[in-house]
Design a protein around this motif. Structure first.
Motif, PDB file in Angstrom:
ATOM      1  N   LEU A 133       0.843  -1.205   0.000  1.00 32.64           N
ATOM      2  CA  LEU A 133       0.000   0.000   0.000  1.00 32.64           C
ATOM      3  C   LEU A 133       0.879   1.256   0.000  1.00 32.64           C
ATOM      4  O   LEU A 133       0.688   2.164  -0.815  1.00 32.64           O
ATOM      5  N   LEU A 134       1.856   1.291   0.910  1.00 27.24           N
ATOM      6  CA  LEU A 134       2.687   2.493   1.045  1.00 27.24           C
ATOM      7  C   LEU A 134       3.581   2.750  -0.167  1.00 27.24           C
ATOM      8  O   LEU A 134       3.998   3.885  -0.410  1.00 27.24           O
ATOM      9  N   SER A 135       3.866   1.693  -0.936  1.00 27.85           N
ATOM     10  CA  SER A 135       4.741   1.881  -2.105  1.00 27.85           C
ATOM     11  C   SER A 135       3.963   1.985  -3.413  1.00 27.85           C
ATOM     12  O   SER A 135       4.540   2.128  -4.485  1.00 27.85           O
ATOM     13  N   SER A 136       2.624   1.961  -3.320  1.00 31.71           N
ATOM     14  CA  SER A 136       1.811   1.979  -4.544  1.00 31.71           C
ATOM     15  C   SER A 136       1.712   3.375  -5.161  1.00 31.71           C
ATOM     16  O   SER A 136       1.786   4.388  -4.450  1.00 31.71           O
ATOM     17  N   SER A 137       1.541   3.412  -6.461  1.00 32.48           N
ATOM     18  CA  SER A 137       1.385   4.701  -7.161  1.00 32.48           C
ATOM     19  C   SER A 137       0.068   5.366  -6.755  1.00 32.48           C
ATOM     20  O   SER A 137      -0.023   6.584  -6.664  1.00 32.48           O
ATOM     21  N   GLU A 138      -0.953   4.543  -6.477  1.00 31.48           N
ATOM     22  CA  GLU A 138      -2.256   5.098  -6.045  1.00 31.48           C
ATOM     23  C   GLU A 138      -2.097   5.876  -4.739  1.00 31.48           C
ATOM     24  O   GLU A 138      -2.676   6.946  -4.567  1.00 31.48           O
ATOM     25  N   PHE A 139      -1.292   5.331  -3.839  1.00 28.51           N
ATOM     26  CA  PHE A 139      -1.064   6.004  -2.554  1.00 28.51           C
ATOM     27  C   PHE A 139      -0.349   7.339  -2.770  1.00 28.51           C
ATOM     28  O   PHE A 139      -0.698   8.353  -2.174  1.00 28.51           O
ATOM     29  N   GLU A 140       0.635   7.327  -3.649  1.00 31.04           N
ATOM     30  CA  GLU A 140       1.404   8.543  -3.966  1.00 31.04           C
ATOM     31  C   GLU A 140       0.501   9.662  -4.474  1.00 31.04           C
ATOM     32  O   GLU A 140       0.755  10.836  -4.224  1.00 31.04           O
ATOM     33  N   GLU A 141      -0.541   9.276  -5.215  1.00 29.31           N
ATOM     34  CA  GLU A 141      -1.405  10.279  -5.860  1.00 29.31           C
ATOM     35  C   GLU A 141      -2.368  10.963  -4.887  1.00 29.31           C
ATOM     36  O   GLU A 141      -2.953  11.994  -5.216  1.00 29.31           O
ATOM     37  N   MET A 142      -2.570  10.394  -3.716  1.00 29.13           N
ATOM     38  CA  MET A 142      -3.575  10.938  -2.801  1.00 29.13           C
ATOM     39  C   MET A 142      -3.011  12.116  -2.008  1.00 29.13           C
ATOM     40  O   MET A 142      -2.078  11.951  -1.224  1.00 29.13           O
ATOM     41  N   LYS A 143      -3.584  13.273  -2.225  1.00 29.22           N
ATOM     42  CA  LYS A 143      -3.070  14.506  -1.606  1.00 29.22           C
ATOM     43  C   LYS A 143      -3.925  15.006  -0.443  1.00 29.22           C
ATOM     44  O   LYS A 143      -3.567  15.975   0.220  1.00 29.22           O
ATOM     45  N   ASN A 144      -5.082  14.378  -0.220  1.00 31.02           N
ATOM     46  CA  ASN A 144      -5.991  14.891   0.816  1.00 31.02           C
ATOM     47  C   ASN A 144      -6.089  13.977   2.031  1.00 31.02           C
ATOM     48  O   ASN A 144      -6.976  14.130   2.870  1.00 31.02           O
ATOM     49  N   ILE A 145      -5.166  13.013   2.104  1.00 27.64           N
ATOM     50  CA  ILE A 145      -5.039  12.220   3.329  1.00 27.64           C
ATOM     51  C   ILE A 145      -3.589  12.311   3.785  1.00 27.64           C
ATOM     52  O   ILE A 145      -2.700  12.569   2.988  1.00 27.64           O
ATOM     53  N   GLU A 166       2.369  -9.048  21.002  1.00 27.09           N
ATOM     54  CA  GLU A 166       1.654  -8.415  19.883  1.00 27.09           C
ATOM     55  C   GLU A 166       1.907  -6.910  19.833  1.00 27.09           C
ATOM     56  O   GLU A 166       2.147  -6.347  18.757  1.00 27.09           O
ATOM     57  N   PHE A 167       1.870  -6.255  20.989  1.00 27.23           N
ATOM     58  CA  PHE A 167       2.152  -4.822  21.036  1.00 27.23           C
ATOM     59  C   PHE A 167       3.597  -4.533  20.602  1.00 27.23           C
ATOM     60  O   PHE A 167       3.861  -3.578  19.864  1.00 27.23           O
ATOM     61  N   SER A 168       4.519  -5.351  21.065  1.00 20.90           N
ATOM     62  CA  SER A 168       5.931  -5.147  20.717  1.00 20.90           C
ATOM     63  C   SER A 168       6.162  -5.344  19.227  1.00 20.90           C
ATOM     64  O   SER A 168       6.971  -4.636  18.609  1.00 20.90           O
ATOM     65  N   HIS A 169       5.426  -6.281  18.653  1.00 20.97           N
ATOM     66  CA  HIS A 169       5.522  -6.526  17.210  1.00 20.97           C
ATOM     67  C   HIS A 169       5.058  -5.290  16.430  1.00 20.97           C
ATOM     68  O   HIS A 169       5.719  -4.845  15.481  1.00 20.97           O
ATOM     69  N   LEU A 170       3.944  -4.710  16.865  1.00 23.85           N
ATOM     70  CA  LEU A 170       3.428  -3.504  16.209  1.00 23.85           C
ATOM     71  C   LEU A 170       4.418  -2.342  16.365  1.00 23.85           C
ATOM     72  O   LEU A 170       4.652  -1.596  15.417  1.00 23.85           O
ATOM     73  N   LYS A 171       5.012  -2.240  17.547  1.00 23.41           N
ATOM     74  CA  LYS A 171       5.997  -1.170  17.775  1.00 23.41           C
ATOM     75  C   LYS A 171       7.194  -1.327  16.844  1.00 23.41           C
ATOM     76  O   LYS A 171       7.726  -0.340  16.314  1.00 23.41           O
ATOM     77  N   SER A 172       7.624  -2.554  16.585  1.00 21.95           N
ATOM     78  CA  SER A 172       8.779  -2.760  15.694  1.00 21.95           C
ATOM     79  C   SER A 172       8.443  -2.374  14.252  1.00 21.95           C
ATOM     80  O   SER A 172       9.268  -1.798  13.545  1.00 21.95           O
ATOM     81  N   ILE A 173       7.203  -2.652  13.823  1.00 23.68           N
ATOM     82  CA  ILE A 173       6.765  -2.232  12.479  1.00 23.68           C
ATOM     83  C   ILE A 173       6.753  -0.704  12.404  1.00 23.68           C
ATOM     84  O   ILE A 173       7.231  -0.098  11.446  1.00 23.68           O
ATOM     85  N   PHE A 174       6.213  -0.094  13.451  1.00 27.51           N
ATOM     86  CA  PHE A 174       6.136   1.370  13.535  1.00 27.51           C
ATOM     87  C   PHE A 174       7.541   1.990  13.465  1.00 27.51           C
ATOM     88  O   PHE A 174       7.781   2.942  12.716  1.00 27.51           O
ATOM     89  N   ILE A 179      11.561   5.542  10.182  1.00 25.84           N
ATOM     90  CA  ILE A 179      12.878   5.859   9.603  1.00 25.84           C
ATOM     91  C   ILE A 179      12.704   6.663   8.310  1.00 25.84           C
ATOM     92  O   ILE A 179      13.419   7.619   8.042  1.00 25.84           O
ATOM     93  N   HIS A 180      11.698   6.290   7.507  1.00 26.81           N
ATOM     94  CA  HIS A 180      11.489   6.931   6.198  1.00 26.81           C
ATOM     95  C   HIS A 180      10.286   7.875   6.163  1.00 26.81           C
ATOM     96  O   HIS A 180      10.074   8.566   5.184  1.00 26.81           O
ATOM     97  N   ASN A 181       9.467   7.849   7.208  1.00 25.68           N
ATOM     98  CA  ASN A 181       8.249   8.668   7.211  1.00 25.68           C
ATOM     99  C   ASN A 181       8.213   9.549   8.457  1.00 25.68           C
ATOM    100  O   ASN A 181       7.802   9.101   9.525  1.00 25.68           O
TER     101      ASN A 181
END
Length: 216
Positions: A133-145, A166-174, A179-181
């Motif tokens: 989702l984050l690397s898709s061209s459709e995502f890139e085009e959305m300017k109002n979110i 489970e919480f620690s897993h989500l934190k590692s993804i975050f 790093i890039h966002n």
């Protein structure tokens, strides 16, 4: 204890960097106003129609968070006022939010919901879906979110070790995504039963209902 006392008690236990969302679904406006008068300005609802009705009746300095599962055909009813949508779990939903935000000439902040629980009933993206989702061209085009972070719900269990995993897993993804966002600042995890553990695991936003307003 009163709603005011419950709220103030919880606020004293929260670290400064953690935002409290008072989950007010199914509760009458009078209860919300008691919390408002005690200083609470962020409320979370899980039904768009109920949130819209409360928004119309209540002070306009409130931030309304949509914390429930969102149907695309209902987005238009909250696009005018919603502050943050927690449960974005598909590109299709994101595109609809973008479309309705454009009509309102505003940018709507969103959290991507990640599936971390063992239960099949919980909504959310897996890591592969998140990456595509984050690397898709459709995502890139959305300017109002604007994606400002992630949200997740742990398995409904008394097993603290599992919840922590489970919480620690989500934190590692975050952490990987931040790093890039630079816009990724919110990690929404933890509810009445597990918010202290969620904060230990790195949550920056907790969604608390019954500990403030009492049972439903």
């Amino acid at each position: 204890m009163s709603i005011k006392n419950n709220l103030l008690h919880i606020k004293t236990t929260l670290p400064e960097h953690v935002t409290l969302v008072a989950v007010s679904k199914t509760k009458p406006v009078s209860d919300l106003m008691e919390a408002y008068e005690a200083g609470q300005r962020i409320f979370g609802e899980n039904k768009i129609q109920e949130m819209s009705e409360k928004w119309e009746q209540m002070p306009k300095d409130i931030q309304w968070h949509m914390i429930g599962h969102v149907q695309t055909n209902k987005v238009k009813f909250m696009a005018q006022f919603v502050s943050l949508i927690h449960g974005v779990d598909s590109l299709k939903l994101l595109q609809e939010i973008n479309k309705q935000a454009l009509k309102q000439n505003r940018i709507i902040d969103c959290l991507l919901q990640i599936h971390i629980a063992e239960e099949e009933t919980k909504f959310g993206l897996d890591e592969q879906e998140l990456a595509s989702l984050l690397s898709s061209s459709e995502f890139e085009e959305m300017k109002n979110i604007r994606i400002v972070g992630l949200m997740g719900m742990a398995t409904f269990t008394d097993n603290k070790d599992q919840i922590k995993k489970e919480f620690s897993h989500l934190k590692s993804i975050f952490d990987q995504l931040t790093i890039h966002n630079s816009q990724f600042t919110i990690l929404s995890m933890g509810m009445s039963g597990d918010y202290q553990l969620a904060i230990e695991c790195g949550s920056t936003m907790v969604r608390i209902g019954s500990s403030i307003f009492g049972g439903r």
